[in-house]
Design a protein around this motif. Structure first.
Motif, mmCIF file in Angstrom:
data_model
loop_
_atom_site.group_PDB
_atom_site.id
_atom_site.type_symbol
_atom_site.label_atom_id
_atom_site.label_comp_id
_atom_site.label_asym_id
_atom_site.label_seq_id
_atom_site.Cartn_x
_atom_site.Cartn_y
_atom_site.Cartn_z
ATOM 1 N N ALA A 1 -4.436 0.233 4.313
ATOM 2 C CA ALA A 1 -4.432 1.443 3.605
ATOM 3 C C ALA A 1 -3.232 2.311 3.754
ATOM 4 C CB ALA A 1 -5.849 2.320 3.899
ATOM 5 N N ALA B 1 0.869 3.941 -2.989
ATOM 6 C CA ALA B 1 0.399 5.285 -2.865
ATOM 7 C C ALA B 1 1.484 6.426 -3.119
ATOM 8 C CB ALA B 1 0.172 5.401 -1.167
ATOM 9 N N ALA C 1 0.662 9.032 -6.425
ATOM 10 C CA ALA C 1 0.450 10.375 -5.740
ATOM 11 C C ALA C 1 0.532 11.654 -6.710
ATOM 12 C CB ALA C 1 1.565 10.687 -4.659
ATOM 13 N N VAL D 1 -6.667 8.128 -0.222
ATOM 14 C CA VAL D 1 -6.115 6.941 0.575
ATOM 15 C C VAL D 1 -6.226 5.905 -0.582
ATOM 16 C CG1 VAL D 1 -7.013 5.406 2.187
ATOM 17 C CG2 VAL D 1 -7.370 7.898 2.520
ATOM 18 N N LEU D 2 -5.101 5.173 -0.457
ATOM 19 C CA LEU D 2 -5.006 3.907 -1.357
ATOM 20 C C LEU D 2 -5.162 2.775 -0.702
ATOM 21 C CD1 LEU D 2 -2.953 3.265 -4.439
ATOM 22 C CD2 LEU D 2 -2.846 1.572 -2.560
ATOM 23 N N THR D 3 -5.972 1.949 -0.722
ATOM 24 C CA THR D 3 -6.114 0.460 -0.190
ATOM 25 C C THR D 3 -6.091 -0.433 -0.958
ATOM 26 O OG1 THR D 3 -8.251 1.674 1.662
ATOM 27 C CG2 THR D 3 -7.742 -0.891 1.211
ATOM 28 N N THR E 1 -7.066 6.558 7.950
ATOM 29 C CA THR E 1 -5.764 6.962 7.304
ATOM 30 C C THR E 1 -5.989 8.515 7.091
ATOM 31 O OG1 THR E 1 -5.675 4.919 6.294
ATOM 32 C CG2 THR E 1 -4.575 6.709 5.222
ATOM 33 N N VAL F 1 -2.345 9.029 0.466
ATOM 34 C CA VAL F 1 -1.526 9.373 -0.773
ATOM 35 C C VAL F 1 -1.531 10.824 -0.370
ATOM 36 C CG1 VAL F 1 -1.818 9.908 -3.128
ATOM 37 C CG2 VAL F 1 -3.106 7.781 -2.195
ATOM 38 N N ALA G 1 0.684 -1.342 -0.033
ATOM 39 C CA ALA G 1 0.097 -0.037 0.115
ATOM 40 C C ALA G 1 0.926 1.314 0.034
ATOM 41 C CB ALA G 1 -1.008 -0.060 0.997
ATOM 42 N N GLU G 2 1.760 1.280 0.797
ATOM 43 C CA GLU G 2 2.772 2.543 0.711
ATOM 44 C C GLU G 2 3.749 2.674 -0.532
ATOM 45 O OE1 GLU G 2 3.057 4.681 2.929
ATOM 46 O OE2 GLU G 2 2.030 4.029 4.876
ATOM 47 N N ILE H 1 -8.743 3.550 -4.583
ATOM 48 C CA ILE H 1 -8.510 4.581 -4.174
ATOM 49 C C ILE H 1 -9.769 5.708 -4.051
ATOM 50 C CG2 ILE H 1 -6.990 6.836 -4.899
ATOM 51 C CD1 ILE H 1 -5.621 4.923 -6.629
#
Length: 474
Positions: free
Chosen positions: A147, A50, A54, A159-161, A122, A150, A46-47, A93
């Motif tokens: 999550a 994200a 971005a 937020v990206l999950t 998040t 972003v 996820a990180e 997202i």
């Protein structure tokens, strides 16, 4: 309940409880462990994603347009014994308000996800994750959502999950739990086998020790069992040492008492004859009293010699050097030893031997002395000119040597006392033996694992039978 079974049950109970506890802990920890590993992987994923999206999200156009094609790939990968054939990541997202603006599975596009923990937390700058069942009441339908924010600089713009079904790793959980249970069962079986072996060894050692104690209590010949250099072996040696000391003290007291009693008569006879010899008397009377002294002295010597032989075999618990002995040759030797007595009494011996020779394991000198005592008794009670029957025969697992005379037999009052030390019946002519011959024979028979009996023969006279075990055939 026997002590061996008690120890086995106690041992298995302890091992079983410990194994059950450990198995439950391991099995219970497999699933959380796998889930934690999965969550850790999802956090990294996820990180990473994200950060990738971005820049595009700042322009209002989320990237990852090719993710839809990812799930359509055909794969077959074997991981830890489990074959993976499907790719099952889902990525969505949301914008800064929690509205889904991209969904790789096209399931929630445009929906408000701001209330779900992964998005809600998040957007507040916290770690957002959740586990949600796809089917109510079915734990295997649980999906894990992790999550990552972003960012546009320090500002969160979405937020990206990343989502992954727990079922995708359930095969690994099931496999690990199955292996733990299999290995645990094997451990329990091995523990039981080890417990059985230990309990068998302990019970066997205790049985040998109890058999030795029972033999000692019954007055039988008994050698302490060889139980090795352990606590039970030390206990067996200690019991034997204690038994030897106690029996030795009691035996010595009894022996001194009986010996003093038996020596009174010959000593008194010698004393009386010696006092009379100090007086003047005719030559014939002098010779008579001198002969009396010599005969009483010979009786004392015979008594002491036989008593020493009896003491030696009574204190002996086993044969020092057993060797194969041919019984037919031994019987011929015993008859030859008694040749002068047979001639003096005008008695013959009829020797009946089996066609096949019989052998036993034993001490040739002791058996020769024992059979000599039995034959000496038969000669002493056999009428002059009669025949003694000396027979050897096999009887199952034993060899039986019988000596039968045609004398007066055993009176009823004496039948139960024949093997008492110093007990004897008067022989024809009034002579008496030392009363130590039959006790000696009984001890020799016991040393060889056999027995001796003296009974009246059906055809008249007396029959002595020495029974000795034959060696086991290989």
């Amino acid at each position: 309940m026997k002590i061996g079974l008690r120890i086995l049950l106690g041992y298995f109970l302890i091992v079983g409880l410990a194994a059950w506890f450990l198995l439950n802990v391991f099995v219970a920890e497999v699933k959380p462990g796998v889930r934690s590993t999965l969550e850790d992987t999802l956090v990294d994923t996820a990180e990473l994603l994200a950060g990738v999206v971005a820049g595009d999200l700042r322009n209002g156009v989320p990237a990852l347009a090719n993710v839809e094609n990812y799930a359509r790939r055909n794969i077959e990968v074997k991981i830890g014994g489990v074959t993976k054939r499907k790719l099952d990541f889902r990525i969505y997202i949301t914008d800064v308000h929690g509205v889904v603006i991209y969904d790789s599975a096209n399931l929630a596009l445009g929906q408000d996800y701001s209330r779900w923990n992964d998005v809600y937390l998040t957007l507040q700058g916290k770690y957002g994750a959740r586990s949600t069942r796809s089917v109510d009441g079915d734990d295997r339908s649980t999906v894990m959502y992790v999550a990552a924010p972003v960012r546009d600089g320090d500002r969160i713009i979405g937020v990206l999950t990343v989502a992954k079904p727990i079922a995708s790793v359930q095969a690994f959980v099931d496999r690990s739990q199955r292996k733990i249970l299999q290995r645990g069962t094997l451990l329990l079986v091995l523990s039981l086998l080890i417990g059985l072996a230990f309990a068998w060894w302990l019970a066997r050692a205790l049985r040998q020790l109890m058999r030795y104690v029972a033999d000692v209590e019954a007055g039988r010949k008994a050698v302490p069992p060889a139980l090795g250099n352990n606590e039970i072996g030390t206990l067996a040696q200690a019991l034997h040492a204690m038994r030897t000391r106690l029996e030795g003290k009691e035996y010595a007291e009894q022996l001194m008492h009986t010996l003093a009693h038996e020596l009174k008569s010959p000593i008194a006879a010698i004393q009386g004859s010696a006092e009379l010899l100090s007086e003047d008397m005719p030559r014939e009377e002098f010779r008579h009293f001198l002969d009396n002294i010599l005969s009483q002295n010979a009786r004392q010597k015979q008594l002491i010699d036989k008593l020493l032989a009896l003491v030696r075999v009574e204190q002996q618990q086993g044969l020092d050097a057993a060797e194969p002995l041919a019984l037919d040759a031994l019987l011929r030797q015993v008859v030859a030893d008694a040749a002068s007595q047979l001639q003096a009494r005008a008695v013959q011996v009829q020797l009946d031997l089996p066609p096949a020779p019989l052998q036993v394991q034993g001490d040739g000198l002791l058996l020769r002395q024992a059979l000599g005592n039995l034959l000496d008794n038969a000669i002493g009670f056999a009428p002059s000119g009669s025949t003694i029957r000396l027979a050897l025969a096999g009887d199952g697992a034993d060899a039986v040597i019988s000596i039968t005379d045609s004398g007066p037999g055993i009176p009823p009052y004496a039948a139960a006392r024949l093997f008492e030390r110093f007990y004897s019946l008067p022989r024809p002519g009034g002579a008496k033996s030392t009363g130590l011959g039959l006790p000696f024979v009984r001890e020799v028979a016991a040393l060889h694992g056999g027995s001796v009996s003296v009974t009246n023969a059906e055809e008249g006279g007396c029959r002595a039978a020495l029974r000795l075990p034959l060696p086991l055939a290989l």
